[in-house]
Scaffold this active site. Structure first.
Site, short mmCIF file in Angstrom:
data_model
loop_
_atom_site.label_atom_id
_atom_site.label_comp_id
_atom_site.label_asym_id
_atom_site.label_seq_id
_atom_site.Cartn_x
_atom_site.Cartn_y
_atom_site.Cartn_z
N CYS A 185 -2.61 26.14 -41.73
CA CYS A 185 -2.79 27.18 -39.60
C CYS A 185 -2.54 27.41 -39.39
O CYS A 185 -2.33 29.13 -38.58
CB CYS A 185 -1.96 25.87 -38.50
SG CYS A 185 -2.64 23.65 -39.39
N HIS B 120 0.56 28.00 -32.91
CA HIS B 120 -0.11 27.18 -32.87
C HIS B 120 0.37 25.87 -32.53
O HIS B 120 0.95 25.09 -32.57
CB HIS B 120 0.16 26.61 -34.51
CG HIS B 120 -0.49 25.64 -35.34
ND1 HIS B 120 -2.21 25.39 -35.05
CD2 HIS B 120 -0.85 24.76 -36.04
CE1 HIS B 120 -2.70 24.51 -35.20
NE2 HIS B 120 -1.35 23.59 -36.40
N ASN C 297 -5.52 19.45 -32.62
CA ASN C 297 -5.38 20.55 -33.93
C ASN C 297 -6.63 21.12 -34.44
O ASN C 297 -7.10 20.73 -35.02
CB ASN C 297 -4.21 20.51 -34.75
CG ASN C 297 -3.40 20.94 -35.67
OD1 ASN C 297 -4.16 21.49 -36.32
ND2 ASN C 297 -2.90 20.16 -36.01
O1 UT7 Z 1 -0.91 21.78 -38.21
C1 UT7 Z 1 -0.69 21.41 -39.13
C2 UT7 Z 1 1.15 21.49 -38.61
N1 UT7 Z 1 1.16 19.50 -38.54
C3 UT7 Z 1 1.98 19.51 -37.67
O2 UT7 Z 1 2.56 20.13 -36.95
C4 UT7 Z 1 2.50 18.28 -37.11
C5 UT7 Z 1 2.93 17.23 -37.42
N2 UT7 Z 1 3.43 15.68 -36.96
C6 UT7 Z 1 3.05 15.49 -35.72
O3 UT7 Z 1 2.38 15.90 -34.75
C7 UT7 Z 1 3.81 14.31 -35.98
O4 UT7 Z 1 4.67 13.62 -36.37
C8 UT7 Z 1 2.93 13.16 -35.77
C9 UT7 Z 1 1.30 13.17 -34.21
C10 UT7 Z 1 1.66 12.99 -36.70
C11 UT7 Z 1 2.85 11.69 -34.82
O5 UT7 Z 1 3.54 11.31 -34.89
P1 UT7 Z 1 5.16 10.64 -34.34
O6 UT7 Z 1 5.73 11.03 -33.26
O7 UT7 Z 1 5.67 11.29 -36.09
O8 UT7 Z 1 5.04 9.03 -34.95
P2 UT7 Z 1 5.62 8.48 -36.13
O9 UT7 Z 1 4.83 8.97 -37.50
O10 UT7 Z 1 7.50 8.24 -35.75
O11 UT7 Z 1 4.56 7.07 -36.16
C12 UT7 Z 1 5.78 6.67 -34.47
C13 UT7 Z 1 4.72 4.75 -34.51
C14 UT7 Z 1 4.69 4.16 -35.64
O12 UT7 Z 1 4.69 2.82 -35.63
P3 UT7 Z 1 6.20 1.79 -36.12
O13 UT7 Z 1 6.50 2.10 -36.91
O14 UT7 Z 1 6.83 3.22 -35.03
O15 UT7 Z 1 5.97 0.59 -35.36
C15 UT7 Z 1 3.03 4.17 -35.74
O16 UT7 Z 1 2.89 3.65 -37.01
O17 UT7 Z 1 3.29 5.25 -33.51
C16 UT7 Z 1 2.82 4.57 -34.86
N3 UT7 Z 1 1.45 5.90 -35.21
C17 UT7 Z 1 0.68 5.09 -33.92
N4 UT7 Z 1 0.26 4.55 -32.60
C18 UT7 Z 1 -1.14 4.21 -32.03
C19 UT7 Z 1 1.41 5.73 -35.27
N5 UT7 Z 1 -0.28 6.52 -35.64
C20 UT7 Z 1 -0.28 6.00 -34.02
C21 UT7 Z 1 -1.94 5.99 -33.30
N6 UT7 Z 1 -2.28 5.78 -32.06
N7 UT7 Z 1 -2.97 6.93 -33.46
#
Ligand code: UT7
Length: 322
Positions: free
Chosen positions: A113, A249, A279
């Protein structure tokens, strides 16, 4: 020799993918995606549309939207991409061929990215060295072709798109000092591999799809980017107040909001493309620039800080005056 960005152009595929699309095959919903990422929709390339096609379309749009600009004398093409059509030939050489540009060096940059900003840093250096005079820098991705649609934490993030900047010599310094850096110890936290290899000593999945340890990258990005904005300003003897716009980004709107809070900078001066294009990796910064230009926000004389970050984990930043 100083340099400046004399024109930009972008391209996105016409196929719009809403958040509801993902509800068909993973457990997710529009509210979760908007609140956790800021993404409302993204674009997907057609099955027969690839990264090189989008590069060519972005250059065509640059020419169409900037009367008086032409490719005569372009002597180097740099393409930031991690989703090339094939390993070789390079995407840059495909662009060279499409426009029959003679005597032109061609190179793809694999900095995920951060690839577009890496390209600007390199182009500035090449013009400063006096070896090159007219450089196309592109960031282009067909992430939809490398997405694991069974992974709900990543598949909702990615979109396809391309952007290009034309960089030429200038009387005044318009492309200021840049910074680059990498923390390879986080390589395993964001990868795409087709081989059964080890990264950071760990076996990685060779399925040719993007794997992301979202939480780790999220935290790394906020901490690193917050620090690097300060470093970049210091390197140019500038203050935040000297900037008109910041383009990070567009990985996740929450990362951009968190950095804005950390550096105490207004969100309405952070330009983004995440809402409409998701993204798009190396294309996200030129896409945000183009959206803001077309909305009449960016004006001649404005100073813009660009900072890309991603797989590597790597980053590159630069300040430009338009
Ligand atoms: O481009 C290169 C660089 N990339 C980045 O900078 C990306 C960095 N990371 C992120 O943007 C975020 O970490 C994500 C968008 C990938 C994930 O968001 P998050 O707030 O970190 O979510 P999480 O992984 O902590 O998940 C929170 C909850 C989980 O459920 P529990 O364990 O709390 O019950 C996940 O299972 O949300 C759940 N979850 C979803 N729920 C509905 C994860 N993905 C989804 C989904 N829909 N698509």
């Amino acid at each position: 020799m100083n340099s400046k960005i004399t024109a930009i152009g972008v391209y996105v595929p016409s196929k719009r993918i809403t958040n509801e699309y993902f509800e068909q095959f993973i457990e997710t919903n529009n509210e979760w995606i908007i609140s956790r990422t800021g993404i409302k929709e993204r674009r997907f390339a057609e099955p027969d549309e690839f990264t090189s096609d989008m590069c060519v379309s972005a250059v065509k749009n640059l020419l169409a939207e900037n009367p008086g600009v032409n490719l005569d004398g372009v002597d180097f093409i740099l393409v930031g991409t991690t989703t090339a059509d094939q390993v070789m030939p390079s995407m840059a050489s495909q662009v060279q061929n499409a426009f029959s540009i003679p005597n032109c060096g061609c190179l793809d940059i694999m900095a995920a990215c951060a690839g577009f900003v890496y390209g600007i840093v390199l182009a500035k250096g090449m013009i400063a060295a006096g070896t090159h005079k007219k450089i196309l820098v592109l960031g282009a991705e067909t992430l939809s072709k490398f997405t694991d649609y069974t992974d709900r934490t990543s598949c909702i993030l990615f979109g396809d798109g391309a952007g290009v900047a034309l960089i030429e010599p200038s009387d005044q310094p318009k492309v200021l000092n840049g910074i680059t850096g990498t923390d390879g110890s986080h390589g395993k936290d964001l990868y795409l591999s087709q081989h059964n290899t080890l990264v950071n000593g760990e076996q990685i999945d060779p399925n040719g799809k993007i794997h992301q340890n979202g939480k780790v990258v999220f935290k790394w990005a906020i901490q690193t980017i917050t620090n690097k904005v300060g470093e970049l300003l210091a390197k140019n003897s500038l203050k935040l107040d000297d900037l008109d716009w910041v383009i990070l980004h567009s990985a996740n709107l929450r990362i951009i909001e968190a950095v804005a809070t950390e550096i105490n900078y207004p969100m309405d001066k952070m330009l983004t493309s995440i809402e409409f294009f998701g993204n798009t990796s190396s294309a996200s910064i030129p896409l945000a620039w183009d959206l803001a230009s077309k909305a009449g926000k960016i004006k001649p004389g404005n100073k813009i800080l660009l900072l890309g970050f991603g797989g590597g984990l790597t980053y590159a930043g630069i300040i430009v005056e338009v």
